[in-house]
Design an enzyme around this catalytic site. Sequence first.
Site, PDB file in Angstrom:
ATOM      1  N   ARG A 112       0.857  -1.187   0.000  1.00 52.65           N
ATOM      2  CA  ARG A 112       0.000   0.000   0.000  1.00 52.65           C
ATOM      3  C   ARG A 112       0.884   1.225   0.000  1.00 52.65           C
ATOM      4  O   ARG A 112       1.694   1.401   0.909  1.00 52.65           O
ATOM      5  CB  ARG A 112      -0.924  -0.010   1.224  1.00 52.65           C
ATOM      6  CG  ARG A 112      -1.804   1.228   1.332  1.00 52.65           C
ATOM      7  CD  ARG A 112      -1.998   1.643   2.774  1.00 52.65           C
ATOM      8  NE  ARG A 112      -2.665   2.936   2.896  1.00 52.65           N
ATOM      9  CZ  ARG A 112      -2.551   3.720   3.950  1.00 52.65           C
ATOM     10  NH1 ARG A 112      -1.781   3.349   4.953  1.00 52.65           N
ATOM     11  NH2 ARG A 112      -3.174   4.866   3.998  1.00 52.65           N
ATOM     12  N   HIS A 156      -2.598  11.096   0.956  1.00 55.73           N
ATOM     13  CA  HIS A 156      -2.015  10.865   2.286  1.00 55.73           C
ATOM     14  C   HIS A 156      -1.388  12.168   2.771  1.00 55.73           C
ATOM     15  O   HIS A 156      -0.198  12.268   3.038  1.00 55.73           O
ATOM     16  CB  HIS A 156      -0.968   9.741   2.224  1.00 55.73           C
ATOM     17  CG  HIS A 156      -0.709   9.086   3.546  1.00 55.73           C
ATOM     18  ND1 HIS A 156      -0.808   7.714   3.759  1.00 55.73           N
ATOM     19  CD2 HIS A 156      -0.332   9.604   4.745  1.00 55.73           C
ATOM     20  CE1 HIS A 156      -0.485   7.440   5.026  1.00 55.73           C
ATOM     21  NE2 HIS A 156      -0.215   8.567   5.634  1.00 55.73           N
ATOM     22  N   GLU A 201      -6.896   8.552   6.613  1.00 55.52           N
ATOM     23  CA  GLU A 201      -7.177   9.109   7.935  1.00 55.52           C
ATOM     24  C   GLU A 201      -7.713  10.542   7.901  1.00 55.52           C
ATOM     25  O   GLU A 201      -7.111  11.481   8.434  1.00 55.52           O
ATOM     26  CB  GLU A 201      -5.905   9.081   8.792  1.00 55.52           C
ATOM     27  CG  GLU A 201      -5.354   7.699   8.984  1.00 55.52           C
ATOM     28  CD  GLU A 201      -4.326   7.658  10.088  1.00 55.52           C
ATOM     29  OE1 GLU A 201      -3.989   8.694  10.657  1.00 55.52           O
ATOM     30  OE2 GLU A 201      -3.855   6.548  10.395  1.00 55.52           O
ATOM     31  N   TYR A 326      -3.468   1.404  15.870  1.00 59.34           N
ATOM     32  CA  TYR A 326      -2.242   1.424  16.662  1.00 59.34           C
ATOM     33  C   TYR A 326      -2.511   1.077  18.118  1.00 59.34           C
ATOM     34  O   TYR A 326      -1.712   0.418  18.763  1.00 59.34           O
ATOM     35  CB  TYR A 326      -1.546   2.781  16.544  1.00 59.34           C
ATOM     36  CG  TYR A 326      -0.963   2.981  15.168  1.00 59.34           C
ATOM     37  CD1 TYR A 326      -1.696   3.606  14.157  1.00 59.34           C
ATOM     38  CD2 TYR A 326       0.298   2.477  14.852  1.00 59.34           C
ATOM     39  CE1 TYR A 326      -1.169   3.740  12.883  1.00 59.34           C
ATOM     40  CE2 TYR A 326       0.828   2.608  13.589  1.00 59.34           C
ATOM     41  CZ  TYR A 326       0.080   3.251  12.609  1.00 59.34           C
ATOM     42  OH  TYR A 326       0.586   3.362  11.340  1.00 59.34           O
ATOM     43  N   GLU A 385      -2.678  -0.151   8.297  1.00 60.09           N
ATOM     44  CA  GLU A 385      -1.520   0.269   9.090  1.00 60.09           C
ATOM     45  C   GLU A 385      -1.607  -0.330  10.477  1.00 60.09           C
ATOM     46  O   GLU A 385      -2.659  -0.285  11.092  1.00 60.09           O
ATOM     47  CB  GLU A 385      -1.442   1.797   9.247  1.00 60.09           C
ATOM     48  CG  GLU A 385      -1.040   2.540   8.009  1.00 60.09           C
ATOM     49  CD  GLU A 385      -0.919   4.038   8.254  1.00 60.09           C
ATOM     50  OE1 GLU A 385      -0.645   4.438   9.396  1.00 60.09           O
ATOM     51  OE2 GLU A 385      -1.144   4.808   7.307  1.00 60.09           O
TER      52      GLU A 385
HETATM   53  C1  GCO Z   1      -0.837   7.929  10.523  1.00 55.87           C
HETATM   54  C2  GCO Z   1      -0.271   7.964   9.195  1.00 55.87           C
HETATM   55  C3  GCO Z   1       1.141   7.441   9.059  1.00 55.87           C
HETATM   56  C4  GCO Z   1       2.013   7.580  10.302  1.00 55.87           C
HETATM   57  C5  GCO Z   1       1.895   6.344  11.189  1.00 55.87           C
HETATM   58  C6  GCO Z   1       2.741   6.484  12.450  1.00 55.87           C
HETATM   59  O1  GCO Z   1      -1.547   6.967  10.822  1.00 55.87           O
HETATM   60  O2  GCO Z   1      -0.612   8.903  11.238  1.00 55.87           O
HETATM   61  O3  GCO Z   1      -1.092   7.233   8.306  1.00 55.87           O
HETATM   62  O4  GCO Z   1       1.603   8.277   8.028  1.00 55.87           O
HETATM   63  O5  GCO Z   1       3.357   7.737   9.923  1.00 55.87           O
HETATM   64  O6  GCO Z   1       0.579   6.166  11.597  1.00 55.87           O
HETATM   65  O7  GCO Z   1       2.341   7.635  13.144  1.00 55.87           O
END
Ligand code: GCO
Length: 482
Positions: A112, A156, A201, A326, A385
């Site tokens: 991706r 992005h 996002e 995350y 992610e």
């Molecule tokens: C986000 C972005 C990524 C970041 C990653 C770590 O989720 O903020 O998609 O570009 O680099 O998440 O913070």
Amino acid sequence: MLRRRDLLLSALAAASLPALPLMARAQTAAAPLLPAGTPRLPAEFVWGASTSAYQIEGAVAEGGRKPSIWDVFSHTPGRIADGTTGDVACDHYHRYPDDVALMGDLGLQGYRFSLAWPRVMPDGTGPVNAAGLDFYDRLVDSLLARGIQPMACLYHWDLPQALQERGGWHNRDIALWFADYARAAVQRLGDRVKPWAMLNEPSVHAIFGHGFGNHAPGLTGWDSYVKAQHHLNLAQGTGIAAVTGLHPGLKLGTVLSLQPIFPASQDPADIAAAARFDACWNTINLDPLFHGRYPELFAEAFAPLVKPGDLETIRAPIDFLGVNYYGPSYIKHEPNAFLGQASWGALPPDTPTTLLGWPISAQGMVDVLARLRDTYGNPPVFITENGACYEDPAPVDGVVADPARTEYLRAHLVAAGEAIAQGCALKGYYVWSLLDNFEWAEGERRRFGVVRVDFASQQRTPKQSALYLSSLMKAQRGRAAP
Ligand code: GCO
């Protein structure tokens, strides 16, 4: 090429699976153990890695590219913690053949990446820059030649600066500007690239870039956040409508950051703040996308921006949802906070965290996916992610030991298998990130890659986490579904 491949294969042979989790666990013995066991995913599960244009490409003034808001922001003194910029980053624009070869050697099935709008349409609207699209053409063909399926993300966060000067995400016309850009990109690449994510996002871009101001374009305040958020939602739906049918077999979707939101205490004020934060971070995108309405808590605040037809446009059906996960957030009532009078509060005692202080909860990924299953129609989902930032040691014998990141990935892949077993429509997992890269306001000092990048020499060195993923996916590929 041969030398790098030999290095990698010998390191793969040396990295035996059973030892890794134990070693990893030893490193995190102080923290509560995350779920035990080896991840078990279906044979058709897509294993991939994720990056973004501004964070890895470099070559910011090559091939016809013009500045983005992140070029301006990163060159503004004081904005980036270590004073670095994305001017060079991982130099992926020039080194993509080796990076693709590395992905192939690791055995990745999917990649991706994002297209840079200012490379494709340098002024944001108007003429398409053929040289810009030529780069993505070469990248896509290189991926396909190694049997790696590309997933393209159209936006992005690197908006052409020329559009920021016309109001950027505060200007409702941006939905049409985005649709024109999306059309040009999909027209050129959609014969070979099938999954397309419109945005990355939107709520994070609205909150950090247009509310807190610690991301580009550095705008602040509630009204700024609301305008950006609605126009991002509108652009997403307008973009999907614009590219639908341009090529057969397109799979259209978008990527959202989703997280469980908990009150930092049982104080009713914190409980109410957590509900507001959940609305601003999660359901501000989910509810319009799947239910055609804004969350009740903020429907009134958004109403002045919503024109007839907007909610129908935003509700454009999608073929897949990308989820960036995350960890959870713990929220407290903060009267002076612009975002719903809510802000991050104390973590529960002994909560394991990554280097950035982000709480770790693999169970939280199951919870997010279960919410999509139960409340939003259980759409086909990819984790687009998931990863962790840690301080990495220097390479030894061609490998970087990152047991804590390896354990983080293992635990979240176990959670992915659990979510599937509970009926969630999870179809794949893209680790963030393939490479250490430009981590926005943190600059190059914060590393998420499963492959180390020495930014001075641009040498790539696989980390233990990459070898773990490689061994795991090769062992599971073709295996009967659990
Ligand atoms: C986000 C972005 C990524 C970041 C990653 C770590 O989720 O903020 O998609 O570009 O680099 O998440 O913070």
